[in-house]
Structures are given as structure tokens and as C-alpha cells.
Design an enzyme around this catalytic site. Structure first.
Site, PDB file in Angstrom:
ATOM      1  N   HIS A  26       0.730  -1.342   0.054  1.00 55.73           N
ATOM      2  CA  HIS A  26       0.072   0.010   0.124  1.00 55.73           C
ATOM      3  C   HIS A  26       0.772   1.454  -0.071  1.00 55.73           C
ATOM      4  CE1 HIS A  26      -3.084   2.678   1.262  1.00 55.73           C
ATOM      5  NE2 HIS A  26      -4.145   2.133   1.317  1.00 55.73           N
TER       6      HIS A  26
ATOM      7  N   ARG B 198      -6.361  10.020  -0.359  1.00 53.18           N
ATOM      8  CA  ARG B 198      -5.997  10.497  -1.729  1.00 53.18           C
ATOM      9  C   ARG B 198      -7.127  10.579  -2.413  1.00 53.18           C
ATOM     10  NH1 ARG B 198      -2.901   6.213  -3.617  1.00 53.18           N
ATOM     11  NH2 ARG B 198      -3.234   5.060  -1.789  1.00 53.18           N
TER      12      ARG B 198
END
Ligand SMILES: Cc1cc2nc3c(=O)[nH]c(=O)nc-3n(C[C@H](O)[C@H](O)[C@H](O)COP(=O)(O)OP(=O)(O)OC[C@H]3O[C@@H](n4cnc5c(N)ncnc54)[C@H](O)[C@@H]3O)c2cc1C
Ligand SMILES: Cc1cc2nc3c(=O)[nH]c(=O)nc-3n(C[C@H](O)[C@H](O)[C@H](O)COP(=O)(O)O)c2cc1C
Ligand code: SF4
Ligand code: SF4
Ligand code: SF4
Ligand code: FES
Lengths: 415, 222, 540
Positions: free
Chosen positions: C315, C335
Site C-alpha cells: 500500500h 488521496r
């Protein structure tokens, strides 16, 4: 069941129930008359007699009395007669209330005179139905009586007496919890200070004594402090109602000299153990105290002698365990009781005792692991001193002492 | 996994009865690992969301509860990992609920203790997530399940409040009940319902599509 | 990685309102992956010598376990208490809970055994959300395509189709178990976009989606009359029939030295989750402590085929600082909400919404090429610019990412004021046991569901598909296992497969000293390997 050497409180002439006339025939009310002449002398007598708090603490009674006596009423002063008696193995106060309620009432009035109290609250566990009924009947005879009026005159203001059934919660017996309940709230123990003597029921100076403590006062006033001191053995003064139970031939309440040895209580007065088995241990207390073992048979059962052995007299309850009876099961039962009784204010106490109970139950029922045992031990060591009241310390003490003497039984119980 | 920084003074503490020397930036879990404490079985996420690393913590006279993965090593503290709580005593299945109108009556049957709260605040003092547990219980007892559930939004199932409750109300489970019953009866999103209806009329036929998951269109009575 | 900036210097140089240069011309994705993604490291990769996947390549840490000796053999089972059940579910995360509930709904007697406490899992930690094609401008077909494309077309289309088709029904099932989701003002389920997907499709419960899911499922399982739960009961071995070809149960150990227990079952469902705690290539991980790949080891030893053992997800945004949170995740949702990635020089270097493998490779490249930020507690990373996000959309972090805030508060960081240092973290096992649409592995009687199973995400997983997979395939496996448990139950329970595996190891000249599954990471009890405490015997 209460044959005894020096029955005073439970003298047959005193055991008249709510019958006031018979009680007065046996000298009931005399002490009040004496005290009405010179109320402060009561305090001096109590001090000279070295009467201790018989609700478990053993604290010198005069010190509390003096503290209350020195306070000004705001606008009242309270006396709470603590009859919440709910600990496993303790059953003496109910007997006093049932058999000789007038003696208790007179004791309370004497305390009121000595300390300037004008409001007396009899705070009684409602589950003790017979005690409650006897006291209620007895109080009815006092209301409006000349004795009560004289006492009021001696005090300089009327004295009221009220019967207040407690919540029945064990924790309600703690003195500040009693005050909360009297104020109409859940009986949570309060943080101290302030002490009840300064800030008690409804903000008034308040004296709290156990039923047995107050019951001793009339005789002291009547016969004098010296007489009282002579009732005890060795340095101990007065008598004591021992609640004897467990694996003993003749369980019951024994009124004996304070300081009677464990040997005499269990083996002589109690008739020895069931089926002639050897003695293994005695839970004293209520059971929130240190265990006694056969090595302690010679110890005098009074506050100071027991303290020297690292134990305590508590309420004078003695729960006898014979060889062949498991300690773990019994401790588990008491721990469950205390865990259930914890009022919940202190997380350490509630979560701590609940966890102790979970672990010891697991061990007792053969499901425990070595890790559980290690956790149990570390846990009870962390708890003392962390609660607002003594309950959490008592549980830790019980476990600590059972581990000290009977660790092998815990180990054997592991799976 | 922690890297030593080296320039901080070490601290001495007690974990599960074992003396441990640790760095102050370590959590109690890391300190236990570093200090050779017999294996800790109650730690999993290490970030405060699974609720398994329940500890009792003693600083001086004060004893409290906390989550070990969010508590840092400190000079002189004593800590003890608590065993997992016992299984809940309150039994119910959502599928037993036929009608949204009798939720409150059923709740009282399932959690009869909930309206006996004695306001000791034990649950609130215990909650490592700062949840207003006591108020949440009161809301549930008053039948305000949506608000009660919202109060428990950050609950991590540590059940420290359950252990602390003298009335055995099981506040954590009251909270979960409130959240679940709210979803079960009141979450009816139009966009989802519309897509489900489309798929019912015309099941998805992706490449090699197998039969749609059986049971996803089971009847429900609410 | 010696160049770059110290954390202090980088913080001093950081300006929340600095003008940002346009993104540089991106590197060709395959080239970026080849050069920088950990899956493409040449060191630390081994080739399996035995078992159904002999010849396949996988990280050495995993190979060592797949080719290890079992903890137990037949002598250990003498006199061990046997419990019978229809369906044994191993693993108490989302997949295991869904499987147990589905099997119980079908009337099977279910025993769920889990390593720690029911709910201790990767599931409870999931933040971002779960995918389901429910928006009008989305379709199940698009979901299918996005999943296959992001996985570099290595996923099994039949499995993917099954999963995406289940999507809306899975959300409904979760609601019926009592799970809440965020809604819009009009009552629709709120959806988010994420890297690599073509429409807003992530439904969520703020940034506590996994916690909310696990809370509801855990309660549903505990409350279900047909399910018995055994906590602290890790599976240490499976059981097979006489010829070692069919799974008929499992041997359960304990973490604190209690006795072994045998469970004889008509079907066994593996739902043991992932492998983050193997710390492949030395990476930190976002996973919970029990993610030690036990299910892969158990499945492999009994002869189940695995797939894509060389593909793992790193990740992009694992925390670097403070050290105790190293590897812990900052959700991709942030994000998706607009947070940018900046290197030590304050420049963007990648489109933040590219698939995870590409973003991770790009971050590794920045750091390796000297544009990383170095805290003095060790490690390296780049900025995730949460402060700029907060400046642009005040209050957003508090409303939508309460978990991030709560965690930072404890660590003494305020992501609304300062950017957060991040580096890729080992997050997800893309492959796993080969299954069919019923969750059946290649070994009769053995099912697998959730992260332990493979074939869906290909070589890269997009956000939200794991939570969908665990419920979709958890339920499928549970139902199939409940039905097939109408067979007559197993008669003989043996460890024949263990004997066969041992022979294979010996023939291949591999040592028998290492034992697996690992159960707990070494560092949780240094120097003390996991032991079958009831049988302390030394074996040569
Ligand atoms: C921090 C984080 C954030 C994530 N965010 C998202 C997201 O936003 N969206 C998304 O879709 N996915 C996300 N994922 C991925 C997703 O959460 C997991 O892939 C998924 O939850 C795995 O579910 P599972 O049931 O297969 O495994 P888990 O939930 O890990 O459960 C496995 C269970 O098996 C038990 N177990 C292990 N070994 C044994 C054994 N030997 N014996 C018995 N029991 C055993 C474990 O203790 C555990 O209880 C995230 C993952 C992490 C770690
Ligand atoms: C948990 C707890 C329970 C108690 N229960 C009683 C009780 O039931 N009766 C009682 O007289 N004292 C009880 N006590 C003691 C009282 O707090 C108080 O000390 C006592 O009533 C004072 O009376 P005394 O000085 O005459 O002993 C209890 C104390 C604690 C900590
Ligand atoms: S120590 Fe226990 S019983 Fe006493 S006040 Fe605290 S919680 Fe209540
Ligand atoms: S509400 Fe109870 S179970 Fe939930 S986090 Fe707080 S203490 Fe733990
Ligand atoms: S712990 Fe229980 S009784 Fe105490 S406040 Fe909380 S819910 Fe009420
Ligand atoms: S380990 Fe999960 S909350 Fe601490």
C-alpha cells in the site's frame, strides 16, 4: 445457641424482644437516667472503657464521638446506627435487634447525648425482616415516651428517631454509602475527606456506629469503665459477639470475652469440627480478611492480638473450614460475592474484582491454566489502595492470604 | 518493529508481573515483547481498533484500564493484560425481529438491566475511546436507538465497559444492538435498492457468470 | 538512500501554500513496476521444490514456511479430545464470520475457531470502504472491467464476475446483519472514487468501514444459536482421510499452552487472512499480528494448489513515524479526497489516483533516487499532503477521517497542520489458494475464502475489493460447505498428508528443522518459537 460465660448484651433478662416493661425490669433505661445528669461523662466512660467499633474497623469509639461532639449542629447532628449487616458469615446485629432492640435504642440515645446529636437514624437491612419488625415495634414504644422526652431535655432539643430500611446492597453498609442512601441517593461510598463527623448526612455532622457497638454503651454507663475492661481477656476490653459458622459442630452467635482464643471459640464453645475432622483454616471477617490456620489456635480473638499476627478481627465472623474442604471453592464464592457487591464507582475495583472472580472461577472449575493463575496473582497485588472504600482491599487481602497458605491447592486445581 | 532511537533514557515498569526495561516511545505491547514477557495473547491490530489488548494500569495509587497498544511505557507503572471477557449473556438474533414497532419492547426483554443504570460512571471512566457510554445506554433505554448507536460510533468492542458495569447492563452490547437495529430497520438506500431491482429483473451476465449468489434476494418482512 | 532531507529540514522547508509545479512526464508503468516494485526484486525470491506449485517462484520468507515440517504427527493425537461439527470455519475475520453465518443460515452446525479473539483480524482495520456498483453512472460490468484491468488481467474472470455480481446483494446482506453505511442527504449510500476505478463505487462507514463491518458480524456470529465460537484456538494442522487427499477436520492448538483439540468436520473453510506479518523483503506491514499466512501453509501441505504467490500489494501510504505506528495505514480514501504526494523537494511525482502498485513503485523510486525524507527514528518516506487538503476543504479530515485524527492525536501529530510522512507498506496478498465460484479448493472437503484465497485480484487489487471478496466468497463457501456437509461424515481422521509432505521434503533434500504455520511473529516472544505446549518433545 448463645450459651456464654459472661452474657451481658445477650443476658436472658435482656433478651425480651420488644417488650419494654420486661426490659425496664432488668434495669433498662437506668443508663439513660444516669447520663441525663451528666451527658459528657458518657464520653469519658467510653474512652476509659476503650470501646472499639464493632462493625469491623476496631477504631476507638471515643475518637469519632469526640469529633462529632466538637462540631456545631448545622442545623442538626445525626447518628446513624448501622444495621446493614450483609457480609457472608456475619449474623450478630440481627440477633441483637431481634432479641434486645431496646438496648440498642438506649445505646443510640446515650451516644446522642454524649455527642449532641438530635437525629437518630436506624439504618437496617430490609432483608433482615424479623430484626426490622422487632426494632420497629420497639421504636413505637419509645415515641412519645417519658424517657425520650427526658433525653431531649438533657440535650436541650428534641431527639427524633427514625427507622430507615437500607438498600440491601452490601456496599450500603459502608458508612458514607449509608449517608448517600439516607439522602435518597444510590449508596455509593464517598471519597474521604470530608469525614462524616464534619460533613455527613445532609451536610450535618454525623456519627456512625455499628449496632453492636451502640448496644455496649448502656452497660458501660451503668457498670462503669473498669467493669467493662475486666470483661475482656488480657489487654482486650469488654465482650464480643462472635458469629461462628462453617464446618463446626455448633454454629451460632457466641458472646464471649473479647480476646477469647480461637481454640476456645472453635473447639470448646463450638464443639469442635464436624465429623471430628482436623481444622484447616478459618476465614475471619466477614471473609474479606486474612485466613487463620491451626498455627493460630492460640491467638486471642481481639483487634490488637490479631493485628499482631497480620490478621484482623473484622466483625468477629469466624467461618471454619475443616481438612478435606477445598479452599479455592470457598474463596471463589467470596470473591464472587465481593465482585458482585462492588458499587462500580472505581473502575479498578469493579473490573478488578470481576476479573478476579472470572479467573478464580475458571481455576476452581478445572478450566484454569498456569497463565490464569499468574494473572490472578499479579492482579490482586495491583488492586490494594486503588478504591474509594475498603472493599477492594479486602478482596485482595483474602486472596493474598489464601495464596500464602494454600497456593498448592490453586496449583492442583489447574487443568 | 520499533527502531531504537538510543538517546532517550530507558524506563522500568512491570508487565504481567515481569520487570521490563523499555524505551519510553514503546507501547506496552512492544515493551512486553522487548522485555521477554511470556507471550501476550491479547493483542492484534496494534492500532487501537480491535479492542483486544485490554490492560489494567497502576500509577501510584491510581488504577485504571486502557488499551496496551495505545499506552506508552512509563517509569514505575504496573500493567496487567486482562483476560478476554466472558461471552455475553444477552441473546437475540436480528432475524427474530418481525416488526419495527416493537423494538423497544423487545429491547427491554433482551436487556432488562438497561433501565437500571445507577449512574456510577464506571463505563465512561473505562472507555478507551472516550465514548459517552452511560448516555448511550440511557438513549437506548429510552428507545432512541439511532442516537444511542451514534454515541457508540467509535466503539472497538473491548468490552471494558461491560466489565465495569455493576448492573451487568453490558453497555457495549447495548451499543451494538442500537447500531445494528438501526441499520436493520432504517437503512433503505434508494440507489442500492434500485440497482438490486435492476439485477433482479436482469441478472448480471458477465463472462462465464455463474448463477447469482443464492439467497441474496430472500424475502424479508420489514 | 543517504541523500534526501531530514524530517526537520523537510518540515521547515514545507509550505502549505507553495505553488506546485505540474506533474513531470510519467514513466511507462511497466518500466516503473519492473524497476521499483518489490515484487520485481531479484533478491529474496525462492523457487518452490515440493508441493502442488513446485517450480513456482515466491518470496523466500513464504517459501520457507510452505516447505516446512508440521508441528505434530500421529503420536500427538493419541487421547486428544475430539469434537464433531458439520462445518469448521478457521479464522474469525470478515470472511470467516460471513462463512459461518451463511452455513448456519443453511442449517449446518458450525464451529468457528480463531487464533485470538473473534474479530481480531485485518477486516477490523479496513478503513476506506467496500466496492459495489450501485450508482446510476456505474455498472456491474464496469466493476468487472476495472477489477480485471487493475489486476493486469491475471485474475480469473469467472471469480471476478461472481464477486462483482454479488456486490449490491452483499451490501444488502451486510445491512441485514446490522452494518451501517454513510448516506447522502437523500438517503442514498454515499460512494467514493478510488485509484484505478472508473466510477464512484466505494461505499463506506466514514474511515471505520472494517470496524463497523466486524462489529456487526462479530455480534451476529456470537448471537447466532447455530454457531459455536472458540477463541484462542489457532489451527496448527489440518486432518485428512486415509489417503491424505481429503480434508476432514483440523487440529487446534492454543496461544497460552493449553491442550490440543481435534475437530472432525464434514467440511472445513479456511478464512485465515493474509501474510503481512511475514514482513516480506523486510517491509513493515499494515496487517494485524495474526496475519502470518497460516492458511496458505496448511492448504499447501494438504495438497491444495495456490496461485500468484509472487504477487503482493504494497500500500503506498504506510506511516513511517512514530516508529510504533510504522507500516500502519493512511487510507487511500484521503488521496481519493484530494490529498497529494510530494517528495523532499516539494514536488508531485505521480498521479495519486493511479493503481496502488504504480503509486508504491513511484514512492520507492523517489526515495531510492534521493528525494526522500528521513526521520531520525529510522526509515524514509515522502509527504502525504494532508495539510493542503485541509486548507482547501476545511473540516473534511475531521468529518470523514476520524480514525486518522484519533490515531494522530495519540501520537501527538496533527495532520491538519502538517503533512504526514508515508512509505509503501506490505498490505495484501494478491494470490492464495485456488478456488472455484463456490470457494472450493482443489482438495475435497476444503474451502477457502477471503484473503487466503486467490485468483480474483490478479497482480494488483483495487481498494474496496477485498472487503467485497470476503463477504461474497465467505458466503459462497459457507453455503456450499453447508450443502456438501449432507454427505456422510468422515470416518477416519489421519495425518497422512503430513507424512506425504514430509516424504516429499526429505526426497527434495530440504531440512525438517523449520516448523510451520508460524501462528505468531517471532518478535512477539523472542527466542521462544511457537510450541505445541501439551507435547513438549524434541525431534531430530
Ligand atoms: C489496515 C488495512 C486496511 C484495509 N483497508 C481495506 C479497505 O478499505 N477496503 C478493502 O476492501 N480492503 C481493505 N483491506 C484488506 C481487507 O481488510 C482484508 O483483505 C480482509 O479484511 C481480509 O479478510 P479475511 O477475513 O480474509 O482475513 P482477516 O480479516 O485477516 O481474518 C483472518 C482471521 O483468521 C485468523 N487466523 C489466522 N491464522 C489462523 C489460524 N492458524 N487458526 C485460526 N485462525 C487463524 C486471524 O486471527 C483472523 O481472525 C485492508 C487491510 C488492512 C490490513
Ligand atoms: C464494604 C463495607 C461494608 C460495610 N458494611 C457494614 C455493615 O454492614 N455494618 C456495619 O456496621 N459496618 C459496616 N461497615 C463499616 C462501616 O463503614 C463503619 O466503619 C461502621 O459502621 C462504623 O461503626 P463502628 O465504628 O461502630 O464499627 C462496612 C464497611 C465497608 C468498607
Ligand atoms: S472500592 Fe469498590 S465498592 Fe468501594 S467505592 Fe470503589 S467501586 Fe465502590
Ligand atoms: S463503548 Fe465499551 S466496548 Fe466500546 S470502546 Fe468503549 S469501553 Fe470498549
Ligand atoms: S457502568 Fe452500568 S450502571 Fe454504571 S453508569 Fe455505566 S451503564 Fe450505568
Ligand atoms: S491491539 Fe487492537 S486495540 Fe490494541
Amino acid at each position: 445457641m448463645t450459651e456464654s460465660l459472661n452474657a451481658n448484651l445477650l443476658h436472658p433478662q435482656q433478651r425480651v424482644g420488644d417488650n419494654m416493661a420486661r426490659w425496664r425490669e432488668a434495669g433498662g433505661g437506668d443508663a439513660l437516667r444516669i447520663a441525663a445528669q451528666d451527658p459528657p461523662a458518657v464520653l469519658t466512660a467510653i474512652k476509659d472503657a476503650d470501646l472499639r467499633g464493632l462493625g469491623g474497623s476496631g477504631f476507638p469509639v471515643w475518637r469519632k464521638w469526640e469529633a462529632v461532639a466538637n462540631e456545631a449542629p448545622r442545623p442538626d447532628k445525626y447518628l446513624v446506627c448501622n444495621g446493614n449487616e450483609d457480609e457472608p458469615g456475619t449474623f450478630k446485629d440481627r440477633l441483637l435487634l431481634q432479641e434486645t432492640p431496646h438496648q440498642v435504642i438506649e445505646g443510640a440515645l446515650l451516644a446522642a447525648l454524649a455527642t449532641g446529636v438530635n437525629r437518630i437514624v436506624f439504618y437496617i437491612n430490609p432483608d433482615l425482616t424479623r430484626a426490622l419488625a422487632a426494632l420497629q415495634a420497639a421504636l413505637g414504644q419509645w415515641q412519645g415516651s417519658d424517657m425520650l422526652q427526658q433525653a431531649g431535655k438533657a440535650l436541650g432539643r428534641p431527639i427524633t428517631m427514625e427507622l430507615k430500611p437500607s438498600s440491601g446492597h452490601y456496599i450500603g453498609g459502608e458508612e458514607t454509602a449509608a449517608l448517600e442512601w439516607i439522602e435518597g441517593k444510590f449508596p455509593f461510598p464517598r471519597g474521604k475527606p470530608p469525614y462524616p463527623a464534619q460533613d455527613g448526612a445532609h451536610g450535618c455532622p454525623t456519627l456512625i456506629n455499628n449496632v453492636e457497638t451502640l448496644a455496649n454503651v448502656p452497660a458501660i454507663v451503668r457498670h462503669g469503665a473498669d467493669w467493662f475492661r475486666r470483661q475482656g481477656i488480657g489487654k482486650a476490653t469488654g465482650g464480643k459477639l462472635y458469629s461462628l459458622s462453617g464446618d463446626v459442630l455448633h454454629p451460632g452467635v457466641y458472646e464471649l470475652p473479647m480476646g477469647t482464643t480461637l481454640h476456645d471459640l472453635v473447639l470448646v464453645h463450638g464443639g469442635g469440627l464436624l465429623s471430628g475432622k482436623p481444622l484447616k483454616a478459618v476465614f475471619t471477617g466477614g471473609p474479606s480478611n486474612t485466613l487463620l490456620t491451626p498455627a493460630d489456635l492460640d491467638v486471642g480473638l481481639d483487634f490488637d492480638s490479631l493485628r499482631e499476627r497480620g490478621a484482623s478481627l473484622g466483625t468477629g465472623a469466624m467461618i471454619v473450614v475443616s481438612e478435606g474442604t477445598g479452599i479455592v471453592k470457598q474463596v471463589a464464592e467470596y470473591v464472587r460475592f465481593f465482585a458482585h457487591s462492588s458499587c462500580g464507582q472505581c473502575v479498578s475495583c469493579k473490573t478488578g474484582t470481576a476479573t478476579l472472580s472470572l479467573l478464580i472461577d475458571r481455576i476452581d472449575t478445572g478450566r484454569g491454566t498456569a497463565a490464569d493463575l499468574a494473572t490472578l496473582e499479579s492482579l490482586y497485588r495491583m488492586l490494594p489502595g486503588s478504591g474509594r472504600c475498603h472493599l477492594v482491599n479486602g478482596v485482595a487481602q483474602l486472596l493474598d492470604s489464601s495464596f500464602r497458605h494454600f497456593r498448592h491447592e490453586y496449583e492442583q486445581a489447574l487443568k | 518493529m520499533t527502531k531504537k532511537t538510543g538517546d532517550e533514557p530507558t524506563v522500568d515498569l512491570l508487565i504481567n508481573g515481569v520487570k521490563v526495561r523499555a524505551e519510553p516511545h514503546m507501547t506496552i505491547v512492544e515493551a512486553a515483547w522487548a522485555g521477554g514477557v511470556p507471550r501476550i495473547t491479547g493483542a492484534s491490530c496494534l492500532e487501537g481498533v480491535c479492542g483486544s489488548c485490554r490492560i489494567l494500569l497502576r500509577r501510584g495509587q491510581e488504577v485504571s484500564v486502557a488499551l496496551a497498544c495505545e499506552t506508552f511505557a512509563e517509569q514505575g507503572v504496573e500493567t496487567l493484560f486482562l483476560p478476554p471477557p466472558s461471552a455475553p449473556r444477552h441473546q437475540y438474533e436480528l432475524s427474530d425481529f418481525k416488526d419495527g414497532w416493537d423494538i423497544q419492547a423487545r429491547f427491554q426483554e433482551i436487556f432488562p438491566e438497561a433501565d437500571r443504570c445507577r449512574h456510577c460512571h464506571g463505563c465512561v471512566q473505562s472507555c478507551p475511546k472516550g465514548i459517552a457510554v452511560e448516555d448511550g445506554v440511557a438513549l437506548a433505554a429510552a428507545g432512541r436507538f439511532r442516537e444511542a448507536g451514534e454515541a457508540f460510533f467509535e466503539c472497538v468492542m473491548c468490552e471494558l465497559c461491560d466489565s465495569a458495569c455493576p448492573e451487568q447492563i453490558a453497555p457495549a452490547h447495548v451499543g451494538l444492538f442500537s447500531r445494528r437495529i438501526t441499520a436493520f430497520f432504517h437503512l433503505r438506500p434508494p440507489n442500492l435498492i434500485h440497482r438490486l431491482e435492476e439485477l433482479r429483473q436482469e441478472p448480471f451476465s458477465g463472462s462465464n457468470n455463474p448463477a447469482p449468489l443464492p439467497g441474496s434476494d430472500e424475502k424479508e418482512s420489514s | 538512500m543517504t541523500r534526501g532531507l531530514s524530517l526537520q529540514a523537510a518540515l521547515a522547508a514545507y509550505r502549505v501554500d507553495a505553488e506546485l509545479a505540474p506533474l513531470p512526464q510519467p514513466l511507462e508503468p511497466d518500466a516503473l513496476l519492473n524497476a521499483f516494485h518489490p515484487d520485481h526484486l531479484r533478491d529474496g525470491i525462492a523457487t518452490l521444490a515440493v508441493g502442488p506449485n513446485a517450480g513456482a517462484r515466491c518470496p523466500r520468507e513464504l517459501a520457507d514456511l510452505l516447505q516446512a515440517e508440521a508441528y505434530i504427527d500421529e503420536v500427538d493425537l493419541a487421547g486428544v479430545e475430539v469434537t464433531d461439527t458439520d462445518v469448521l470455519v478457521i479464522g474469525g475475520g470478515g470472511a470467516g464470520s460471513a462463512a459461518a453465518l451463511a452455513a448456519a443460515e443453511r442449517g449446518a452446525r458450525v464451529l468457528l475457531a480463531t487464533k485470538m479473539r473473534l474479530g481480531d483480524s485485518n477486516t477490523v482495520m479496513a478503513e476506506g470502504g467496500i466496492q459495489a456498483a450501485i450508482e446510476p453512472d456505474d455498472s456491474v460490468q464496469q466493476h468487472l472491467q476495472d477489477t480485471l484491468r487493475a489486476g493486469h488481467h491475471a485474475g480469473n474472470p469467472a471469480l471476478v464476475a461472481a464477486m462483482v455480481g454479488d456486490g449490491p446483494g452483499v451490501i444488502r446482506w451486510l445491512i441485514r446483519q446490522g452494518m451501517q453505511f454513510d448516506q447522502t442527504a437523500s438517503g442514498d449510500l454515499h460512494t467514493r472514487r478510488a485509484g484505478g476505478i472508473s466510477a464512484p463505487r466505494i461505499v463506506h462507514c466514514r474511515d471505520y468501514t472494517g470496524l463497523e463491518m466486524m462489529r456487526a458480524l462479530r455480534e451476529a456470529v456470537i448471537q447466532h444459536r447455530g454457531i459455536e465460537v472458540w477463541d484462542q484456538a489457532p489451527a496448527v494442522e489440518l486432518l485428512s482421510n486415509e489417503n491424505g487427499r481429503k480434508c476432514v477436520g483440523a487440529v487446534l492448538g492454543s496461544l497460552d499452552g493449553q491442550k490440543l483439540r481435534i475437530v472432525r468436520a464434514r467440511s472445513v473453510i479456511l478464512a485465515t487472512g493474509g501474510i503481512g506479518r511475514l514482513h516480506l523483503h523486510g517491509f513493515p506491514t499494515s496487517n494485524h499480528l495474526g496475519a502470518t499466512g497460516d492458511g496458505l501453509v496448511l492448504a499447501y501441505r494438504i495438497g491444495a494448489r495456490l496461485c500468484d504467490l509472487d504477487s503482493f500489494q504494497y500500500h503506498p501510504t504506510g506511516l513511517v513515524n512514530p516508529p510504533y505506528l510504522s507500516g500502519k495505514l493512511v487510507t487511500e480514501g484521503i488521496r481519493a479526497a484530494g490529498a497529494l504526494l510530494l517528495n523532499a523537494e516539494g514536488h508531485r511525482f505521480i498521479d495519486e489516483l493511479q493503481p496502488r502498485d504504480i503509486v508504491s513503485a513511484a514512492i520507492i523510486r523517489e526515495c531510492r533516487e534521493g528525494r526522500g525524507i528521513h526521520p531520525d527514528t529510522g526509515g524514509v518516506g515522502v509527504w502525504l499532503d494532508t495539510a493542503r487538503l485541509e486548507r482547501g476543504q476545511p473540516g473534511l479530515i475531521e468529518q470523514q477521517f476520524p480514525k486518522l485524527l484519533a490515531r494522530s492525536r495519540i501520537a501527538g501529530i496533527d495532520p491538519r497542520r502538517d503533512p504526514v510522512l508515508v512509505y509503501p507498506t506490505l498490505h495484501y496478498q494478491n494470490g492464495g489458494a485456488v478456488i472455484d465460484v463456490d470457494g472450493a479448493t482443489t482438495v475435497p472437503g476444503l474451502y477457502a475464502a477471503g484473503e487466503v484465497a486467490g485468483g480474483i485480484h490478479g497482480h494488483n487489487r483495487i481498494m474496496g475489493n477485498a472487503l467485497l471478496e470476503i463477504i461474497s466468497f465467505g458466503r459462497r463457501a459457507g453455503m456450499a460447505a453447508a450443502i456438501s456437509s449432507h454427505d456422510r461424515g468422515p470416518k477416519k481422521i489421519t495425518l497422512e498428508h503430513v507424512n506425504q509432505a514430509r516424504r516429499a521434503l526429505t526426497l527434495a533434500g530440504l531440512p525438517l528443522t523449520r516448523r510451520a504455520p508460524q501462528i505468531m511473529p517471532d518478535y512477539t516472544a523472542p527466542g521462544k518459537d511457537f510450541q505445541i505446549a501439551a507435547n513438549p518433545r524434541s525431534k531430530s
